[in-house]
Design a protein around this motif. Structure first.
Motif, PDB file in Angstrom:
ATOM      1  N   VAL A 134      -3.789  63.511  41.671  1.00  0.00           N
ATOM      2  CA  VAL A 134      -3.110  64.296  40.652  1.00  0.00           C
ATOM      3  C   VAL A 134      -1.655  64.491  41.070  1.00  0.00           C
ATOM      4  O   VAL A 134      -1.376  64.775  42.231  1.00  0.00           O
ATOM      5  N   VAL A 135      -0.775  64.354  40.102  1.00  0.00           N
ATOM      6  CA  VAL A 135       0.620  64.755  40.296  1.00  0.00           C
ATOM      7  C   VAL A 135       0.871  65.868  39.289  1.00  0.00           C
ATOM      8  O   VAL A 135       0.634  65.705  38.092  1.00  0.00           O
ATOM      9  N   GLN A 136       1.312  67.004  39.809  1.00  0.00           N
ATOM     10  CA  GLN A 136       1.547  68.191  38.987  1.00  0.00           C
ATOM     11  C   GLN A 136       3.037  68.400  38.819  1.00  0.00           C
ATOM     12  O   GLN A 136       3.789  68.401  39.787  1.00  0.00           O
ATOM     13  N   VAL A 137       3.456  68.563  37.573  1.00  0.00           N
ATOM     14  CA  VAL A 137       4.843  68.895  37.268  1.00  0.00           C
ATOM     15  C   VAL A 137       4.789  70.148  36.398  1.00  0.00           C
ATOM     16  O   VAL A 137       4.426  70.079  35.227  1.00  0.00           O
ATOM     17  N   GLY A 138       5.079  71.283  37.014  1.00  0.00           N
ATOM     18  CA  GLY A 138       4.936  72.548  36.289  1.00  0.00           C
ATOM     19  C   GLY A 138       3.477  72.771  35.944  1.00  0.00           C
ATOM     20  O   GLY A 138       2.611  72.744  36.819  1.00  0.00           O
ATOM     21  N   ASP A 139       3.201  72.933  34.659  1.00  0.00           N
ATOM     22  CA  ASP A 139       1.830  73.154  34.191  1.00  0.00           C
ATOM     23  C   ASP A 139       1.175  71.881  33.674  1.00  0.00           C
ATOM     24  O   ASP A 139       0.107  71.932  33.070  1.00  0.00           O
ATOM     25  N   ILE A 140       1.818  70.738  33.899  1.00  0.00           N
ATOM     26  CA  ILE A 140       1.277  69.456  33.439  1.00  0.00           C
ATOM     27  C   ILE A 140       0.686  68.716  34.630  1.00  0.00           C
ATOM     28  O   ILE A 140       1.323  68.576  35.673  1.00  0.00           O
ATOM     29  N   TYR A 141      -0.535  68.227  34.460  1.00  0.00           N
ATOM     30  CA  TYR A 141      -1.263  67.520  35.512  1.00  0.00           C
ATOM     31  C   TYR A 141      -1.528  66.088  35.058  1.00  0.00           C
ATOM     32  O   TYR A 141      -2.188  65.864  34.035  1.00  0.00           O
ATOM     33  N   TYR A 142      -1.027  65.131  35.822  1.00  0.00           N
ATOM     34  CA  TYR A 142      -1.221  63.711  35.551  1.00  0.00           C
ATOM     35  C   TYR A 142      -2.286  63.206  36.513  1.00  0.00           C
ATOM     36  O   TYR A 142      -2.050  63.138  37.719  1.00  0.00           O
ATOM     37  N   LEU A 143      -3.454  62.877  35.987  1.00  0.00           N
ATOM     38  CA  LEU A 143      -4.547  62.407  36.833  1.00  0.00           C
ATOM     39  C   LEU A 143      -4.536  60.891  36.933  1.00  0.00           C
ATOM     40  O   LEU A 143      -4.330  60.197  35.935  1.00  0.00           O
ATOM     41  N   SER A 144      -4.783  60.392  38.127  1.00  0.00           N
ATOM     42  CA  SER A 144      -4.937  58.955  38.310  1.00  0.00           C
ATOM     43  C   SER A 144      -6.211  58.498  37.609  1.00  0.00           C
ATOM     44  O   SER A 144      -7.125  59.294  37.372  1.00  0.00           O
ATOM     45  N   ASP A 150     -11.218  70.542  28.113  1.00  0.00           N
ATOM     46  CA  ASP A 150     -10.496  71.095  26.960  1.00  0.00           C
ATOM     47  C   ASP A 150      -8.988  71.150  27.187  1.00  0.00           C
ATOM     48  O   ASP A 150      -8.221  71.270  26.237  1.00  0.00           O
ATOM     49  N   ASP A 151      -8.553  71.071  28.447  1.00  0.00           N
ATOM     50  CA  ASP A 151      -7.127  71.111  28.773  1.00  0.00           C
ATOM     51  C   ASP A 151      -6.460  69.739  28.665  1.00  0.00           C
ATOM     52  O   ASP A 151      -5.244  69.627  28.797  1.00  0.00           O
ATOM     53  N   VAL A 152      -7.244  68.695  28.435  1.00  0.00           N
ATOM     54  CA  VAL A 152      -6.712  67.331  28.347  1.00  0.00           C
ATOM     55  C   VAL A 152      -6.006  67.143  27.008  1.00  0.00           C
ATOM     56  O   VAL A 152      -6.549  67.446  25.954  1.00  0.00           O
ATOM     57  N   VAL A 153      -4.766  66.626  27.084  1.00  0.00           N
ATOM     58  CA  VAL A 153      -3.974  66.403  25.869  1.00  0.00           C
ATOM     59  C   VAL A 153      -3.713  64.916  25.610  1.00  0.00           C
ATOM     60  O   VAL A 153      -3.315  64.542  24.516  1.00  0.00           O
ATOM     61  N   LYS A 154      -3.933  64.067  26.617  1.00  0.00           N
ATOM     62  CA  LYS A 154      -3.675  62.634  26.478  1.00  0.00           C
ATOM     63  C   LYS A 154      -4.610  61.859  27.374  1.00  0.00           C
ATOM     64  O   LYS A 154      -4.868  62.264  28.507  1.00  0.00           O
ATOM     65  N   ALA A 155      -5.140  60.767  26.862  1.00  0.00           N
ATOM     66  CA  ALA A 155      -6.000  59.881  27.649  1.00  0.00           C
ATOM     67  C   ALA A 155      -5.532  58.443  27.475  1.00  0.00           C
ATOM     68  O   ALA A 155      -5.109  58.046  26.384  1.00  0.00           O
ATOM     69  N   THR A 156      -5.619  57.699  28.555  1.00  0.00           N
ATOM     70  CA  THR A 156      -5.391  56.256  28.507  1.00  0.00           C
ATOM     71  C   THR A 156      -6.670  55.602  29.000  1.00  0.00           C
ATOM     72  O   THR A 156      -7.159  55.944  30.081  1.00  0.00           O
ATOM     73  N   VAL A 172      -3.956  63.244  31.043  1.00  0.00           N
ATOM     74  CA  VAL A 172      -2.915  64.240  31.273  1.00  0.00           C
ATOM     75  C   VAL A 172      -3.465  65.558  30.732  1.00  0.00           C
ATOM     76  O   VAL A 172      -3.983  65.607  29.611  1.00  0.00           O
ATOM     77  N   ALA A 173      -3.367  66.610  31.552  1.00  0.00           N
ATOM     78  CA  ALA A 173      -3.873  67.915  31.148  1.00  0.00           C
ATOM     79  C   ALA A 173      -2.771  68.959  31.324  1.00  0.00           C
ATOM     80  O   ALA A 173      -1.863  68.785  32.132  1.00  0.00           O
ATOM     81  N   ILE A 174      -2.898  70.030  30.581  1.00  0.00           N
ATOM     82  CA  ILE A 174      -1.954  71.143  30.675  1.00  0.00           C
ATOM     83  C   ILE A 174      -2.719  72.407  31.010  1.00  0.00           C
ATOM     84  O   ILE A 174      -3.708  72.741  30.357  1.00  0.00           O
ATOM     85  N   LYS A 175      -2.230  73.114  32.039  1.00  0.00           N
ATOM     86  CA  LYS A 175      -2.827  74.391  32.414  1.00  0.00           C
ATOM     87  C   LYS A 175      -2.144  75.473  31.602  1.00  0.00           C
ATOM     88  O   LYS A 175      -0.937  75.712  31.756  1.00  0.00           O
TER      89      LYS A 175
END
Length: 161
Positions: free
Chosen positions: A54-64, A104-110, A155-158
């Protein structure tokens, strides 16, 4: 004349900067200067992986991306696209949970499929995990890591509570 225009532009720019600072500009400045946090894996076997879970930028979490690997055995699950899709999504759930997040926090999927013919079978499982319908990109690739049939990254948002 150029110097007058330059001077007026500079004064205007400085007044806008002052207005932003007085009106909460520090918050805007803070949001723009957030440093990324590169989280190592919560799984001991993946501590030396050449990427972050995971790379976190603020409240956004990008999961591998996650494949349908059973992390207790380090092998792909049996059962084809259906079983691998379920396992990949369960792996995503585990990573999200480790960071205090949920599906439920996921906003984008690839989604990357090994075979586009598996789209319907994958989609049937996927819909059960994501009733909120995050934005999604799906495509097929020649071959995936470890011979997997699917890889999913999100990609998820806390959201502050």
């Amino acid at each position: 004349m150029r110097y007058v225009i330059f001077l007026l532009f500079t004064i205007l720019l400085l007044s806008c900067t002052t207005t932003l600072k007085e009106g909460g500009g520090d918050n805007i400045k803070h949001q723009l200067s957030i440093e990324p946090v590169f989280h190592s894996s919560h799984e001991p076997e993946k501590k030396s992986a050449p990427f972050s879970d995971v790379v976190q930028v603020g409240d956004i979490y990008y999961l591998s991306g996650q494949i349908g690997m059973d992390h207790s055995t380090r092998t792909l699950v049996d059962g084809g696209i259906t079983a691998e899709t379920k396992q990949a999504l369960e792996n995503i759930k585990a990573v999200l949970k480790h960071h205090g997040l949920e599906l439920d926090d996921v906003v984008k999927a690839t989604v990357i499929l090994d075979d586009i013919q598996d789209f319907s079978a994958f989609n049937e499982i996927y819909q059960a995990y994501f009733p909120q319908k995050p934005a999604r990109t799906t495509f097929a690739a020649e071959a995936l890591a470890r011979g997997a049939k699917i890889e999913i990254e999100v990609v998820a948002i806390k959201v502050a509570q």
